[in-house]
Design a protein around this motif. Structure first.
Motif, PDB file in Angstrom:
ATOM      1  N   ALA A   1       4.991  10.153   2.127  1.00 11.23           N
ATOM      2  CA  ALA A   1       6.422  10.470   2.024  1.00 11.23           C
ATOM      3  C   ALA A   1       6.713  11.039   0.643  1.00 11.23           C
ATOM      4  CB  ALA A   1       7.261   9.219   2.259  1.00 11.23           C
ATOM      5  N   ILE A   2       7.229  12.269   0.610  1.00 10.87           N
ATOM      6  CA  ILE A   2       7.597  12.902  -0.651  1.00 10.87           C
ATOM      7  C   ILE A   2       9.013  13.443  -0.556  1.00 10.87           C
ATOM      8  CG2 ILE A   2       5.194  13.509  -1.162  1.00 10.87           C
ATOM      9  CD1 ILE A   2       5.873  16.409  -0.420  1.00 10.87           C
ATOM     10  N   SER A   3       9.616  13.651  -1.699  1.00 13.89           N
ATOM     11  CA  SER A   3      10.986  14.151  -1.739  1.00 13.89           C
ATOM     12  C   SER A   3      11.069  15.558  -1.168  1.00 13.89           C
ATOM     13  CB  SER A   3      11.490  14.156  -3.183  1.00 13.89           C
ATOM     14  OG  SER A   3      12.756  14.767  -3.271  1.00 13.89           O
ATOM     15  N   ALA A   4      12.105  15.773  -0.350  1.00 14.21           N
ATOM     16  CA  ALA A   4      12.338  17.098   0.226  1.00 14.21           C
ATOM     17  C   ALA A   4      13.633  17.712  -0.313  1.00 14.21           C
ATOM     18  CB  ALA A   4      12.414  17.009   1.750  1.00 14.21           C
ATOM     19  N   GLY A   5      14.329  16.970  -1.180  1.00 16.38           N
ATOM     20  CA  GLY A   5      15.597  17.456  -1.691  1.00 16.38           C
ATOM     21  C   GLY A   5      16.724  17.271  -0.694  1.00 16.38           C
ATOM     22  N   HIS A   6      17.950  17.335  -1.190  1.00 15.77           N
ATOM     23  CA  HIS A   6      19.137  17.230  -0.343  1.00 15.77           C
ATOM     24  C   HIS A   6      19.159  15.933   0.471  1.00 15.77           C
ATOM     25  CE1 HIS A   6      20.364  21.341  -1.330  1.00 15.77           C
ATOM     26  NE2 HIS A   6      19.088  21.663  -1.188  1.00 15.77           N
ATOM     27  N   GLY A   7      18.651  14.853  -0.125  1.00 11.06           N
ATOM     28  CA  GLY A   7      18.694  13.564   0.537  1.00 11.06           C
ATOM     29  C   GLY A   7      17.686  13.386   1.652  1.00 11.06           C
ATOM     30  N   GLN A   8      16.704  14.274   1.741  1.00 10.74           N
ATOM     31  CA  GLN A   8      15.697  14.218   2.796  1.00 10.74           C
ATOM     32  C   GLN A   8      14.317  13.912   2.215  1.00 10.74           C
ATOM     33  OE1 GLN A   8      16.193  15.469   6.455  1.00 10.74           O
ATOM     34  NE2 GLN A   8      18.158  14.626   5.810  1.00 10.74           N
TER      35      GLN A   8
ATOM     36  N   VAL B   1       1.666   1.026   4.860  1.00 10.90           N
ATOM     37  CA  VAL B   1       1.155   1.590   3.610  1.00 10.90           C
ATOM     38  C   VAL B   1       1.752   2.983   3.444  1.00 10.90           C
ATOM     39  CG1 VAL B   1      -0.882   2.295   2.318  1.00 10.90           C
ATOM     40  CG2 VAL B   1      -0.988   0.292   3.818  1.00 10.90           C
ATOM     41  N   ILE B   2       2.460   3.184   2.338  1.00 13.99           N
ATOM     42  CA  ILE B   2       3.181   4.435   2.125  1.00 13.99           C
ATOM     43  C   ILE B   2       2.724   5.056   0.807  1.00 13.99           C
ATOM     44  CG2 ILE B   2       5.443   5.550   2.050  1.00 13.99           C
ATOM     45  CD1 ILE B   2       6.574   2.965   3.304  1.00 13.99           C
ATOM     46  N   VAL B   3       2.420   6.350   0.855  1.00 14.67           N
ATOM     47  CA  VAL B   3       1.875   7.080  -0.285  1.00 14.67           C
ATOM     48  C   VAL B   3       2.797   8.239  -0.627  1.00 14.67           C
ATOM     49  CG1 VAL B   3      -0.069   8.460  -1.094  1.00 14.67           C
ATOM     50  CG2 VAL B   3      -0.481   6.464   0.359  1.00 14.67           C
ATOM     51  N   GLY B   4       2.990   8.500  -1.932  1.00 12.25           N
ATOM     52  CA  GLY B   4       3.796   9.642  -2.347  1.00 12.25           C
ATOM     53  C   GLY B   4       4.912   9.250  -3.281  1.00 12.25           C
ATOM     54  N   ASP B   5       5.639  10.257  -3.786  1.00 15.33           N
ATOM     55  CA  ASP B   5       6.672   9.956  -4.781  1.00 15.33           C
ATOM     56  C   ASP B   5       7.887   9.241  -4.199  1.00 15.33           C
ATOM     57  OD1 ASP B   5       8.172  11.973  -3.518  1.00 15.33           O
ATOM     58  OD2 ASP B   5       7.772  13.462  -5.060  1.00 15.33           O
ATOM     59  N   ALA B   6       8.004   9.200  -2.868  1.00 15.57           N
ATOM     60  CA  ALA B   6       9.117   8.480  -2.229  1.00 15.57           C
ATOM     61  C   ALA B   6       8.689   7.118  -1.687  1.00 15.57           C
ATOM     62  CB  ALA B   6       9.705   9.317  -1.100  1.00 15.57           C
ATOM     63  N   ALA B   7       7.437   6.737  -1.922  1.00 16.30           N
ATOM     64  CA  ALA B   7       6.907   5.499  -1.343  1.00 16.30           C
ATOM     65  C   ALA B   7       7.665   4.266  -1.815  1.00 16.30           C
ATOM     66  CB  ALA B   7       5.424   5.366  -1.672  1.00 16.30           C
ATOM     67  N   ARG B   8       7.891   4.146  -3.114  1.00 17.14           N
ATOM     68  CA  ARG B   8       8.549   2.960  -3.654  1.00 17.14           C
ATOM     69  C   ARG B   8       9.963   2.813  -3.113  1.00 17.14           C
ATOM     70  NH1 ARG B   8       7.270  -1.590  -4.598  1.00 17.14           N
ATOM     71  NH2 ARG B   8       5.433  -0.750  -5.666  1.00 17.14           N
TER      72      ARG B   8
ATOM     73  N   ALA C   1       3.484   0.314  -1.557  1.00 20.51           N
ATOM     74  CA  ALA C   1       3.823   1.652  -2.042  1.00 20.51           C
ATOM     75  C   ALA C   1       2.780   2.118  -3.056  1.00 20.51           C
ATOM     76  CB  ALA C   1       5.201   1.652  -2.682  1.00 20.51           C
ATOM     77  N   PHE C   2       2.325   3.360  -2.894  1.00 17.80           N
ATOM     78  CA  PHE C   2       1.382   3.969  -3.827  1.00 17.80           C
ATOM     79  C   PHE C   2       1.953   5.321  -4.236  1.00 17.80           C
ATOM     80  CE2 PHE C   2      -1.017   1.085  -1.210  1.00 17.80           C
ATOM     81  CZ  PHE C   2      -1.897   0.467  -2.094  1.00 17.80           C
ATOM     82  N   GLU C   3       2.423   5.433  -5.468  1.00 18.22           N
ATOM     83  CA  GLU C   3       3.045   6.671  -5.935  1.00 18.22           C
ATOM     84  C   GLU C   3       1.979   7.567  -6.562  1.00 18.22           C
ATOM     85  OE1 GLU C   3       6.226   5.146  -8.397  1.00 18.22           O
ATOM     86  OE2 GLU C   3       7.620   5.247  -6.700  1.00 18.22           O
ATOM     87  N   ARG C   4       1.385   8.396  -5.752  1.00 13.52           N
ATOM     88  CA  ARG C   4       0.294   9.262  -6.180  1.00 13.52           C
ATOM     89  C   ARG C   4       0.806  10.624  -6.639  1.00 13.52           C
ATOM     90  NH1 ARG C   4      -4.769   7.617  -4.637  1.00 13.52           N
ATOM     91  NH2 ARG C   4      -5.472   9.687  -5.236  1.00 13.52           N
TER      92      ARG C   4
END
Length: 211
Positions: free
Chosen positions: A112-119, A151-158, A169-172
């Motif tokens: 899961a990563i940020s997509a902007g605009h709340g997505q 298990v969630i990976v990416g800048d939106a994991a936390r 959460a793993f913020e890779r």
């Protein structure tokens, strides 16, 4: 065979030179929106100026501008060097890096990563070999909290784990060198952008003539 890997779809600007599946050299910088300024200097700093027999570029999803910078650079270098250019997904790269680091302890992950605009851009993967098990989706954090695995990976994991109150959460940060971990099917996409949602700016629709 030598491969130049380009990763510019997220806040990171990352490049790597691979040789027969091993990393010869790599550089990663957190540049935010400075991909256009940093990408070519980072490539030039690689052995031999990064020149390789093939080029592999991150097609997204992620930053619209970053994706365009990376794909345009890959196509230009491919044309100039006369070498093939293929693509891969930023989410698959993050999943592959996590599976390698966890050494098989996690059998599936949601990226899961940020997509902007709340997505958020969300997709789930299994390992050994890495493969997608859900389609790419652009959804809200609340929706992501429902569909994400444990298990969630990416800048939106936390943010997802905190909102749901459960999971790991793993913020890779994407690392171009991890492209060596991708199976051929995930590293042979067409070198065209994967935006994951409609562009922020849309062309104006001409008004119908009056009368």
């Amino acid at each position: 065979m030598s491969v130049l890997v380009i990763e510019t779809a997220t806040r990171a600007c990352s490049v790597a030179l691979l040789k027969d599946g091993a990393v010869v050299a790599s550089f990663t910088e957190n540049v935010g929106r400075g991909h256009a300024e940093r990408l070519l200097p980072l490539i030039a700093a690689l052995p031999g100026g990064g020149r390789a027999a093939a080029i592999l570029v991150d097609c997204g999803p992620g930053s619209f501008t970053g994706i365009r910078v990376g794909v345009a650079a890959a196509r230009g270098l491919g044309l100039g060097w006369g070498v093939p250019v293929t693509g891969y997904s930023s989410l698959a790269l993050l999943a592959a890096g996590h599976f390698a680091d966890c050494r098989g302890s996690d059998l599936s992950v949601t990226v899961a990563i940020s997509a902007g605009h709340g997505q958020l851009f969300v997709q789930s993967f299994e390992g050994n070999p890495v493969r997608s098990v859900t389609p790419l989706r652009s959804i809200t954090p609340g929706e992501a909290a429902i569909v994400a695995g444990s298990v969630i990976v990416g800048d939106a994991a936390r943010a997802i784990v905190d909102d749901r109150g459960s999971g790991e959460a793993f913020e890779r940060t994407p690392d171009a060198g991890n492209a060596r971990l991708l199976p051929v099917v995930l590293a042979s996409l067409p070198p065209t952008p994967i935006y994951g949602r409609d562009a922020d700016a849309k062309p104006m629709v001409p008004r119908a003539p009056a009368g």
